[in-house]
Design a protein around this motif. Sequence first.
Motif, PDB file in Angstrom:
ATOM      1  N   ASP A 166      -8.922  -1.141  -8.546  1.00 41.13           N
ATOM      2  CA  ASP A 166      -7.810  -1.963  -9.047  1.00 41.13           C
ATOM      3  C   ASP A 166      -6.751  -2.268  -7.992  1.00 41.13           C
ATOM      4  O   ASP A 166      -6.011  -3.230  -8.123  1.00 41.13           O
ATOM      5  CB  ASP A 166      -7.065  -1.215 -10.171  1.00 41.13           C
ATOM      6  CG  ASP A 166      -7.749  -1.382 -11.506  1.00 41.13           C
ATOM      7  OD1 ASP A 166      -8.755  -2.116 -11.566  1.00 41.13           O
ATOM      8  OD2 ASP A 166      -7.276  -0.752 -12.483  1.00 41.13           O
ATOM      9  N   ARG A 167      -6.590  -1.392  -7.030  1.00 45.91           N
ATOM     10  CA  ARG A 167      -5.423  -1.476  -6.153  1.00 45.91           C
ATOM     11  C   ARG A 167      -5.854  -1.740  -4.721  1.00 45.91           C
ATOM     12  O   ARG A 167      -5.944  -0.826  -3.887  1.00 45.91           O
ATOM     13  CB  ARG A 167      -4.600  -0.172  -6.217  1.00 45.91           C
ATOM     14  CG  ARG A 167      -4.196   0.258  -7.624  1.00 45.91           C
ATOM     15  CD  ARG A 167      -3.334  -0.741  -8.349  1.00 45.91           C
ATOM     16  NE  ARG A 167      -2.047  -0.994  -7.725  1.00 45.91           N
ATOM     17  CZ  ARG A 167      -1.202  -1.922  -8.176  1.00 45.91           C
ATOM     18  NH1 ARG A 167      -1.501  -2.679  -9.216  1.00 45.91           N
ATOM     19  NH2 ARG A 167      -0.049  -2.097  -7.559  1.00 45.91           N
ATOM     20  N   ASP A 168      -6.040  -3.006  -4.401  1.00 42.37           N
ATOM     21  CA  ASP A 168      -6.525  -3.386  -3.078  1.00 42.37           C
ATOM     22  C   ASP A 168      -5.588  -2.920  -1.962  1.00 42.37           C
ATOM     23  O   ASP A 168      -6.035  -2.531  -0.887  1.00 42.37           O
ATOM     24  CB  ASP A 168      -6.654  -4.908  -2.981  1.00 42.37           C
ATOM     25  CG  ASP A 168      -7.813  -5.407  -3.833  1.00 42.37           C
ATOM     26  OD1 ASP A 168      -8.666  -4.569  -4.204  1.00 42.37           O
ATOM     27  OD2 ASP A 168      -7.856  -6.616  -4.133  1.00 42.37           O
ATOM     28  N   LEU A 216      -3.669  -0.326  -1.819  1.00 42.10           N
ATOM     29  CA  LEU A 216      -3.815   1.119  -1.559  1.00 42.10           C
ATOM     30  C   LEU A 216      -5.108   1.383  -0.792  1.00 42.10           C
ATOM     31  O   LEU A 216      -5.123   2.097   0.217  1.00 42.10           O
ATOM     32  CB  LEU A 216      -3.804   1.865  -2.899  1.00 42.10           C
ATOM     33  CG  LEU A 216      -3.740   3.386  -2.862  1.00 42.10           C
ATOM     34  CD1 LEU A 216      -2.532   3.881  -2.092  1.00 42.10           C
ATOM     35  CD2 LEU A 216      -3.704   3.946  -4.297  1.00 42.10           C
ATOM     36  N   ASP A 265       2.314   1.746  -3.331  1.00 43.09           N
ATOM     37  CA  ASP A 265       1.297   2.274  -4.243  1.00 43.09           C
ATOM     38  C   ASP A 265       1.095   3.773  -4.030  1.00 43.09           C
ATOM     39  O   ASP A 265       0.992   4.533  -4.997  1.00 43.09           O
ATOM     40  CB  ASP A 265      -0.045   1.564  -4.013  1.00 43.09           C
ATOM     41  CG  ASP A 265      -0.245   0.393  -4.981  1.00 43.09           C
ATOM     42  OD1 ASP A 265       0.673   0.115  -5.785  1.00 43.09           O
ATOM     43  OD2 ASP A 265      -1.324  -0.224  -4.938  1.00 43.09           O
ATOM     44  N   VAL A 288      -8.868   3.635  -9.673  1.00 41.02           N
ATOM     45  CA  VAL A 288      -7.658   3.190  -8.965  1.00 41.02           C
ATOM     46  C   VAL A 288      -8.037   2.351  -7.743  1.00 41.02           C
ATOM     47  O   VAL A 288      -7.455   1.294  -7.491  1.00 41.02           O
ATOM     48  CB  VAL A 288      -6.804   4.410  -8.551  1.00 41.02           C
ATOM     49  CG1 VAL A 288      -5.697   3.992  -7.596  1.00 41.02           C
ATOM     50  CG2 VAL A 288      -6.212   5.091  -9.788  1.00 41.02           C
ATOM     51  N   GLY A 307       0.819  -1.215   0.000  1.00 41.97           N
ATOM     52  CA  GLY A 307       0.000   0.000   0.000  1.00 41.97           C
ATOM     53  C   GLY A 307       0.850   1.261   0.000  1.00 41.97           C
ATOM     54  O   GLY A 307       0.580   2.207  -0.737  1.00 41.97           O
ATOM     55  N   PRO A 352       1.225   1.052 -12.405  1.00 42.77           N
ATOM     56  CA  PRO A 352      -0.233   0.861 -12.356  1.00 42.77           C
ATOM     57  C   PRO A 352      -1.013   2.165 -12.547  1.00 42.77           C
ATOM     58  O   PRO A 352      -2.236   2.122 -12.727  1.00 42.77           O
ATOM     59  CB  PRO A 352      -0.486   0.319 -10.947  1.00 42.77           C
ATOM     60  CG  PRO A 352       0.844  -0.107 -10.425  1.00 42.77           C
ATOM     61  CD  PRO A 352       1.881   0.691 -11.137  1.00 42.77           C
ATOM     62  N   PHE A 353      -0.307   3.285 -12.470  1.00 40.76           N
ATOM     63  CA  PHE A 353      -1.035   4.569 -12.449  1.00 40.76           C
ATOM     64  C   PHE A 353      -0.904   5.354 -13.743  1.00 40.76           C
ATOM     65  O   PHE A 353      -1.452   6.449 -13.864  1.00 40.76           O
ATOM     66  CB  PHE A 353      -0.594   5.383 -11.229  1.00 40.76           C
ATOM     67  CG  PHE A 353      -0.685   4.569  -9.975  1.00 40.76           C
ATOM     68  CD1 PHE A 353      -1.936   4.207  -9.482  1.00 40.76           C
ATOM     69  CD2 PHE A 353       0.443   4.088  -9.338  1.00 40.76           C
ATOM     70  CE1 PHE A 353      -2.047   3.395  -8.366  1.00 40.76           C
ATOM     71  CE2 PHE A 353       0.351   3.273  -8.222  1.00 40.76           C
ATOM     72  CZ  PHE A 353      -0.898   2.931  -7.726  1.00 40.76           C
TER      73      PHE A 353
END
Lengths: 231, 231
Positions: free
Chosen positions: A187-189, A191, A22, A184, A19, A85-86
């Motif tokens: 998609d990003r558990d 974070l 991220d 976002v 996290g 990822p961003f």
Amino acid sequence: MSEPAPGPVAADDPGYTAGAVDLLGVLAYGELTAFDRLAEDARLAPSLADKVHMVAMASTQFEHFRLIEARLAELGTDVMTAMRPFHRPFDSFHAHTAPNSWLEGLVKAYVGDGFAADFYREIAAFVDERTRAVVDEVLAEDAQAAFVVDRVRAGIAADPDVAGRLALWGRRLVGEALSQAQRVAADRDALTGLLTGTDERPGMDLAAASRMFSRLVEKHAARMSDLGLQA
Amino acid sequence: MSEPAPGPVAADDPGYTAGAVDLLGVLAYGELTAFDRLAEDARLAPSLADKVHMVAMASTQFEHFRLIEARLAELGTDVMTAMRPFHRPFDSFHAHTAPNSWLEGLVKAYVGDGFAADFYREIAAFVDERTRAVVDEVLAEDAQAAFVVDRVRAGIAADPDVAGRLALWGRRLVGEALSQAQRVAADRDALTGLLTGTDERPGMDLAAASRMFSRLVEKHAARMSDLGLQA
């Protein structure tokens, strides 16, 4: 930040580390794209002095990028990997909010980046102290904020009709930002997990999340008001 | 620098001060336009890592701008005023040498800026120590030079035909730079006066000027050769 600070995080909690990485990755890519946008908007500047202010803002973004890169390296992650990822949500945000004028660019730098910064600061309440220090440093109010406020207010004074259009623009920026943030979050558990917490780590409950949204909205309204715009 | 250093300059010589201000003004506007160009060329970068290198180079230009601005302030001149005489020649140079590809942009950053830097260093031999220290600092070889050399050589290795076109490009850059330099020299007596000297101040005689041009040409050829290009 009115929420109480959470307890110390476990450095050996892989979910936590993912996290934090991220969060730093989002910030790093945000700084890079902000550089790009400010350098481009600098060309719309009505004077060379205005252009220098924009270039100064752009260069500051890159200094921030370097700080984040260094913290990521301490966490064992390459900044290029952390940003990957961003790419899509940021590129999409900027493609949907390309300023059509010098004033729109200034409002985007102040209102859009300000909103994002508030949100990142909320998340940063849940990371380790060293990471939080980096986040706070890169999100500290830009020395050029007074310049932006001054130029937008002068633009409105010179042409009062522009205020209505800029107010709409400010709302659109936040709408687009929220839409990308949702993408976002889905998609990003890891974070999202910083905010919601886990069995081992404290997080926000629904009431705290609701208070957070109120804070974000209030601060956004205050920024719009700084510029002489209706939120 | 193989020429002997000239004697100390008189701080109360108004012709001298005007020349030093011109040199700093040229440099400041050069750094600003280089920022702009590098930020634009960063968009042509084939990868995000390459882009970060270009953005780093752009940000460095702006740090240099700030150093020059500070030295100009010590000399009692606003940087905006000092840059004004040089808007047109620089804008014209960049309009005539807009890179059409990523590799052309890199060659311009290395060969064009390198040539200009050598020339400014020659002039800086005739200014006071403090001004010279600033000039030397802002003209010190960029940490990214190795990156540029590496990328251009890789580009040529991948497509050997490109070498001929880039060699022509390198020559054109120097031709355009000299053409603009002549225009500046004709307009700015104080700047030219640093090199030629006055009754009170030492300068270059014709033999020294000729040796200076030989040095510039040799260093240019060495840079082209670094990139794998024929000068």
